[in-house]
Design an enzyme around this catalytic site. Structure first.
Site, short mmCIF file in Angstrom:
data_model
loop_
_atom_site.label_atom_id
_atom_site.label_comp_id
_atom_site.label_asym_id
_atom_site.label_seq_id
_atom_site.Cartn_x
_atom_site.Cartn_y
_atom_site.Cartn_z
N GLU A 100 -5.68 78.52 35.87
CA GLU A 100 -5.41 77.21 35.09
C GLU A 100 -6.13 76.10 35.48
OE1 GLU A 100 -0.79 76.81 35.88
OE2 GLU A 100 -1.50 78.76 35.51
N LYS A 126 -6.28 72.43 37.16
CA LYS A 126 -5.41 71.40 38.07
C LYS A 126 -5.50 70.30 37.26
CE LYS A 126 -4.89 70.47 42.78
NZ LYS A 126 -4.48 69.08 42.73
N ASP A 129 -4.26 66.65 36.53
CA ASP A 129 -4.30 65.55 37.40
C ASP A 129 -3.39 64.30 37.08
OD1 ASP A 129 -5.02 63.97 39.60
OD2 ASP A 129 -6.99 63.21 38.92
N ARG A 176 7.88 65.23 43.59
CA ARG A 176 7.59 66.13 44.71
C ARG A 176 8.29 65.46 45.97
NH1 ARG A 176 2.55 66.83 47.30
NH2 ARG A 176 2.64 68.68 48.61
N TYR A 188 3.78 74.76 35.13
CA TYR A 188 2.62 75.74 35.63
C TYR A 188 3.37 76.67 36.73
CZ TYR A 188 2.57 72.22 39.24
OH TYR A 188 3.10 71.14 40.07
N LYS A 205 -11.84 72.75 43.80
CA LYS A 205 -11.76 71.29 43.67
C LYS A 205 -13.32 71.13 42.77
CE LYS A 205 -8.85 68.58 44.46
NZ LYS A 205 -8.43 67.92 45.78
N CYS A 218 -29.00 32.29 25.88
CA CYS A 218 -29.45 33.78 25.90
C CYS A 218 -30.45 34.04 27.03
CB CYS A 218 -30.00 34.09 24.31
SG CYS A 218 -30.71 35.59 24.41
N CYS A 262 -33.80 34.97 24.56
CA CYS A 262 -34.49 33.67 23.74
C CYS A 262 -34.15 32.46 24.02
CB CYS A 262 -34.29 34.05 22.08
SG CYS A 262 -32.70 33.81 21.87
N CYS A 311 -25.24 35.54 21.20
CA CYS A 311 -26.48 34.64 21.12
C CYS A 311 -26.59 34.08 19.76
CB CYS A 311 -27.48 35.32 21.64
SG CYS A 311 -29.18 34.83 21.01
N CYS A 345 -34.08 35.75 18.06
CA CYS A 345 -33.75 36.37 19.37
C CYS A 345 -34.58 37.79 19.54
CB CYS A 345 -32.38 36.67 19.80
SG CYS A 345 -32.24 37.43 21.36
S1 IVH Z 1 0.48 75.46 41.47
C1 IVH Z 1 2.82 76.81 45.43
N1 IVH Z 1 -0.63 74.84 39.14
O1 IVH Z 1 -1.54 70.42 42.36
C2 IVH Z 1 1.93 76.21 44.03
N2 IVH Z 1 -0.30 73.14 40.81
O2 IVH Z 1 -1.45 70.89 45.68
C3 IVH Z 1 2.22 75.17 43.45
N3 IVH Z 1 -1.14 70.95 40.05
O3 IVH Z 1 0.70 68.31 43.28
C4 IVH Z 1 1.35 74.64 42.80
N4 IVH Z 1 -2.02 71.61 38.17
O4 IVH Z 1 1.28 68.95 40.80
C5 IVH Z 1 -0.18 74.16 40.38
N5 IVH Z 1 -1.86 74.56 37.27
C6 IVH Z 1 -1.50 74.14 38.33
C7 IVH Z 1 -1.37 72.58 38.72
C8 IVH Z 1 -0.94 72.26 39.98
C9 IVH Z 1 -1.76 70.55 39.04
C10 IVH Z 1 -0.73 70.01 41.10
C11 IVH Z 1 0.49 69.92 41.58
C12 IVH Z 1 0.68 69.84 43.06
C13 IVH Z 1 -0.88 70.17 43.60
C14 IVH Z 1 -0.78 71.16 44.55
#
Ligand code: IVH
Length: 685
Positions: free
Chosen positions: A121, A123, A125, A144, A236, A325, A419, A422, A437, A443
């Site tokens: 899935e 990641k 942000d 967290r 997630y 990443k 400008c 011109c 301008c 121009c």
């Molecule tokens: S799973 C033990 N799934 O990534 C596994 N994390 O370094 C728990 N994050 O700050 C994480 N999307 O907030 C998981 N689809 C996803 C995610 C996700 C973003 C972030 C999470 C955490 C960081 C983990």
């Protein structure tokens, strides 16, 4: 039934109904009642609760608006620590991840030769939060923090529409007695842009990116502020669920969460082995710019929850998951210089010249600074280190100055008084951020842009007359006004760079061909401010012939459906300018022509009909569809009633469609609309 019973029943009904609509809206993306109806039910619930505060429940939809401000957040120890993820950046890392897991699993007795199934899935942000539900009701939401202890931000999280305050029961009406679920709180890019634009207009705090905006919003001690921020939650991880058996795989657990009322990623996919993971990571990277939210990679999880548990954790990371990443969307670089560019309408825009730097996989050396207000807001000076952001398909932006790295000698960015192209005076209209301008078509920069617009595909469609060619024609003084294009000779053209006799011949032919055009295209080609394609089409349809538009006064213009005061003013100014009138006459003199349509409104085919548009259309915008219907005489309304003649339902049509169907109003799809428009429009010409 006593009145108390009926009151309780009504409260329960309202809460249940609002809860169900909330779920449809936030999780299924398929609302089925109009906002106004939702608001009405909400207002009723609020009024009843105000009369009987003792009946308010923690999971009532009214509890989303944000309670009283807090003095500080409570520190909460996570029952299960919130871990982070290991990182991979390339194929070698991915290969090593799979090999290592295969070995570790083999040591634990995983059946030999059995391919590994993963669930992948995006990641997201944003910020990780953990939510706890008891007997189906949200009781706690925690950040967290350091992974062991986080901050209790329950009140703030309750304001997030996609966080259920109460869970949907699973099949057979079973409800988990306790549930701990984790996910990401974030903002979509468009919600972030809208919020920032408002902040900019109001002169309040602008955030550098959606992640900071989400973080800043969650950190508010006053939940009423959080409630105004467009936050989203996507789940997630199902950490623990009591009272109901948890599914055996991650992807099935995600489906359970969806049933319980959580939004889960639309991009979840199950894949097999290294090849499957690699394919997923490549595909998601391809999609990245088109997604509505920022992602910084893909999360790859072993799908089988039993084997996840067997593998367990190492230090602060799970052994069963990792993050692949992607290149960062932000990078630091130095501002080398600022140049001012002049656009078609004379807008003078500061453009940053940067030390080239890679941002999300692309090397960037220029970025727009928009206008001098933005320069002032950023406090940026030439020589500064800046943070550049490139996300989605928007142009790269400078989002922040790194003050701690400011060199001893930086140079202020000054707005030009004249400008750069011109030398005409640069003006700044009252209340406008943009410098302009005053040279108009004197121009060269404005002339070039005006000619490029004139020749473009949706305007006069002069094939082969590209930007580079126009630059040369203007620089060599061969062309001043669009009419001059039609005076170009073979000899003029062959003398130009990259222009052989054959191309010159072709261009002359294309110019000749372009003379036969349509009124709407011609109006659009003139490049009058704020007169886009749709407006040009309405004007052409309304006036039928050019002279009428040319002579129209403000009252007439304002009477046209699409035309507001600003556009009307731009039209009047354009036709008041003697140079413009000369050029228009000249163009007609050169043979530019179109079929004139003289028509009385009453003769239009759709006069007396009321149409409604709903859902999203693929091949044209709502405005375009509206303009074309109106041009044929129809009235286009915003809501369906008995008087509606026809409803055009695009994809994801919601309540209007339901209503039309219940009223027996004719409903057609986009294809049928296009067919009807085409038929009626051809009959007109
Ligand atoms: S799973 C033990 N799934 O990534 C596994 N994390 O370094 C728990 N994050 O700050 C994480 N999307 O907030 C998981 N689809 C996803 C995610 C996700 C973003 C972030 C999470 C955490 C960081 C983990």
């Amino acid at each position: 039934m006593t009145s108390v019973d009926s009151l309780s029943a009504r409260l329960a009904f309202l809460r249940q109904t609002l809860h169900a609509h909330n779920y449809r809206y936030h999780v299924l993306d398929a609302p089925d009642i109009p906002d106004a109806e939702y608001d009405r039910l909400f207002a009723e619930l609020k009024a009843l609760e105000a009369q009987h505060p003792e009946l308010i429940t923690a999971d009532s939809p009214t509890q989303r608006v944000g309670g009283a401000p807090l003095k500080s957040f409570a520190e909460i120890t996570h029952r299960h620590p919130m871990l982070s993820l290991g990182n991979l950046f390339d194929e070698a890392g991915l290969q090593a991840f799979v090999t290592r897991m295969e070995k570790e699993l083999a040591d634990l007795g995983y059946p030999q030769g059995e391919p590994l199934q993963f669930c992948c899935e995006p990641k997201l942000d944003g910020l990780a939060v953990s939510l706890i539900y008891e007997q189906g009701v949200l009781v706690q939401g925690v950040t967290r923090g350091d992974g062991q202890k986080g901050e209790g931000i329950t009140e703030n999280l309750k304001t997030v529409g996609s966080i259920p305050l109460r869970l949907n029961p699973l099949p057979d009406q079973v409800m988990p007695t306790r549930l701990e679920v984790r996910g990401e709180v974030y903002m979509t890019r468009s919600a972030f842009e809208t919020m920032n634009q408002r902040a900019r207009d109001e002169g309040s705090k602008v955030f550098a990116n959606p992640r900071n905006a989400a973080a800043g919003s969650l950190r508010q001690l006053d939940p009423k502020i959080t409630a105004t921020r467009p936050l989203m939650f996507t789940a997630y991880q199902l950490v623990e669920m009591e009272g109901v058996p948890v599914a055996a795989t991650h992807d099935q657990a995600m489906q359970q969460l969806k049933q319980l009322g959580f939004r889960i990623s639309e991009e979840i996919a199950c894949v097999t082995g290294y090849a499957g993971l690699k394919h997923y990571c490549d595909q998601l990277l391809q999609k990245r710019d088109g997604l509505p939210y920022d992602i910084d990679g893909a999360v790859l999880k072993l799908n089988d929850r039993r084997w996840q548990a067997e593998l367990g954790f190492r230090a602060r990371e799970p052994r069963w998951a990792t993050a692949f990443k992607y290149p960062a969307q932000e990078a630091m670089t130095q501002l080398l210089d600022v140049e001012f560019q002049v656009g078609r309408t004379g807008a003078v825009t500061p453009v940053a010249r940067l030390e080239p730097v890679a941002v999300s996989g692309v090397t960037v050396s220029n970025a727009t600074l928009h206008n001098m207000d933005e320069v002032a807001r950023l406090g940026v000076e030439i020589g500064d280190w800046v943070i550049l952001r490139r996300a989605g398909d928007v142009i790269p932006q400078i989002v922040q100055v790194v003050m701690s790295k400011r060199p001893a000698t930086t140079q202020m960015i000054k707005a030009p008084s004249h400008c750069p192209v011109c030398q005409s005076l640069v003006e700044r209209a009252e209340g406008e951020a943009v410098l302009r301008c005053s040279g108009g078509l004197y121009c060269a920069a404005q002339r070039k842009e005006a000619l490029k617009h004139f020749a473009s595909r949706k305007a006069m469609d002069i094939e082969g007359l590209g930007d580079k060619l126009i630059d040369q024609l203007v620089e060599r003084d061969l062309v001043h006004t669009p009419a001059d294009l039609y005076r170009l000779t073979f000899d003029d053209l062959v003398g130009l760079e990259r222009m052989g006799p054959k191309s010159a011949e072709n261009l002359l032919q294309a110019l000749e061909k372009s003379k036969q055009t349509q009124l709407a295209r011609f109006i659009y080609a003139l490049g009058i401010r704020e007169v886009g394609e749709a407006t040009a089409a309405s004007l052409a349809q309304y006036f039928g012939h050019f002279q009428a538009l040319r002579e129209a006064d403000e009252t007439t213009l304002r009477g046209i459906d699409d035309i507001g005061p600003v556009v009307a003013q731009h039209l009047l100014s354009f036709f008041a300018e003697p140079h413009n009138l000369e050029t228009l006459d000249d163009l007609i003199q050169q043979g530019v022509h179109w079929p004139e349509v003289h028509r009385r409104r009453e003769d239009l085919p759709l006069v007396g009909q009321t149409w409604v548009l709903t859902g999203s259309l693929e091949s044209l915008t709502r405005d375009q569809a509206k303009a074309r219907l109106e041009a044929l005489g129809a009235k286009v309304a915003g809501s369906v009633s008995k008087k509606t003649t026809c409803l055009v339902a695009g994809s994801a049509a919601g309540s209007k469609l339901t209503k039309a169907e219940s009223l027996g109003v004719e409903v057609i799809d986009e294809a049928a609309l296009l067919a009807q428009l085409a038929a009626l429009e051809t009959a007109q010409t």
